[in-house]
Motif scaffolding. Sequence first.
Motif, short mmCIF file in Angstrom:
data_model
loop_
_atom_site.label_atom_id
_atom_site.label_comp_id
_atom_site.label_asym_id
_atom_site.label_seq_id
_atom_site.Cartn_x
_atom_site.Cartn_y
_atom_site.Cartn_z
N TYR A 272 0.79 0.31 -6.41
CA TYR A 272 1.54 0.61 -5.18
C TYR A 272 2.67 -0.38 -4.90
CZ TYR A 272 -2.64 3.44 -4.42
OH TYR A 272 -3.69 4.31 -4.57
N GLY B 7 0.82 -1.20 0.00
CA GLY B 7 0.00 0.00 0.00
C GLY B 7 0.86 1.25 0.00
N THR C 218 -8.24 2.89 5.46
CA THR C 218 -7.61 3.38 4.23
C THR C 218 -8.52 3.02 3.06
OG1 THR C 218 -6.30 1.40 3.70
CG2 THR C 218 -5.37 2.94 5.31
N SER C 219 -8.19 3.53 1.89
CA SER C 219 -9.02 3.30 0.72
C SER C 219 -8.67 1.98 0.04
CB SER C 219 -8.84 4.45 -0.28
OG SER C 219 -7.50 4.50 -0.74
N CYS C 220 -9.63 1.49 -0.73
CA CYS C 220 -9.38 0.33 -1.60
C CYS C 220 -10.20 0.53 -2.86
CB CYS C 220 -9.75 -0.98 -0.89
SG CYS C 220 -9.28 -2.47 -1.82
N SER D 24 -2.17 6.27 3.10
CA SER D 24 -3.45 5.80 3.63
C SER D 24 -4.29 5.19 2.52
CB SER D 24 -4.21 6.96 4.29
OG SER D 24 -5.24 6.47 5.12
N ARG D 25 -3.62 4.46 1.62
CA ARG D 25 -4.29 3.83 0.49
C ARG D 25 -3.94 2.34 0.40
NH1 ARG D 25 -2.23 8.25 -3.80
NH2 ARG D 25 -0.88 8.84 -2.05
N ARG D 26 -4.95 1.55 0.36
CA ARG D 26 -4.92 0.09 0.22
C ARG D 26 -3.87 -0.55 1.12
NH1 ARG D 26 -3.99 -1.38 -5.23
NH2 ARG D 26 -2.28 -2.73 -4.62
N GLY E 138 -13.68 4.18 -0.72
CA GLY E 138 -12.70 5.23 -0.49
C GLY E 138 -12.21 5.22 0.94
N ARG E 139 -11.33 6.15 1.24
CA ARG E 139 -10.83 6.29 2.60
C ARG E 139 -11.96 6.78 3.51
NH1 ARG E 139 -6.33 8.66 1.44
NH2 ARG E 139 -7.13 10.77 1.41
N ASP F 59 -2.11 10.95 4.07
CA ASP F 59 -2.54 11.61 2.83
C ASP F 59 -3.31 12.89 3.11
OD1 ASP F 59 -1.38 9.84 0.92
OD2 ASP F 59 -2.93 8.38 1.36
#
Length: 278
Positions: A180, A25, A234-236, A28-30, A241-242, A77
């Motif tokens: 990522y 990841g 976190t987002s996926c 704060s994403r996936r 989303g986050r 983020d």
Amino acid sequence: MRDKTTTADEVAARLRSGMTLGIGGWGSRRKPMALVRAVLRSEITDLTVVSYSGPDVGMLAAAGRIRKLVTPFVTLDSIPLEPHYRAARERGAFAQAEIDEAMFLWGLRAAAHRLPFLPVRAGLGSDVMRINPGLRTVTSPYADGETFVAMPALRLDAALVHVNRADRSGNGQYLGPDPYFDDLFCAAADTAYVSCERIVDTAELATGGPPQTLLIKRHTVTGVVEAPHGAHFTSCAPDYGRDESFQRTYAGTPWPDFAARFLAGDERAYRSAVGEGT
């Protein structure tokens, strides 16, 4: 093909204190948060964590599980600096090797290809070389004679990543805008564990997206965990989303209070607490 399905707690039970742990990841994403929460429920400590860091590092740092962090940044983020990481770092809770993002990428590539290092221009002429005195340079053996940073391989004992879909044998598919580098984390590790929003038949992976979405190959994967909403908060993308509201709760709550409220039980208890707390 071998069925590699397991649970988050079984993954944590296979890890050991003192390991070098890579976490996929970005910011704060996936992030593989369900697997990180399983680590927090265990007694594992003294970790060297290698990550494009977000709340994965913030939580592990706040809980005192990190001995050394290797990272180019630690961010949420939409909240520029991860506050629980910052608090732990300011009190000197762990050592840190801070390197350039491109150097980090080349370190993963070197490890994935079982090379001791790879040459990279990033870092030259910067304070990265000063704050990492163990880094070395290498001169091209060809006519150009150019000098590069010799970025050492970031070899991992284990890696944790989260993707949108996976099959039972470990093929992983991302459906969002950016992979990522999760495939490199898996290839750089002795063991790699993939959590996913949904386990599907292999044939469904082929119809669920173009070939370039099938970035994680089963030969690099040790175990597969079906973990719906396993990247929360976190987002996926495109699944969700986050969770900005919950992220603000996380960032604004003292760690002991947050851990007692949201991390005291298993994953089912976490989901219930999140539902009540947002």
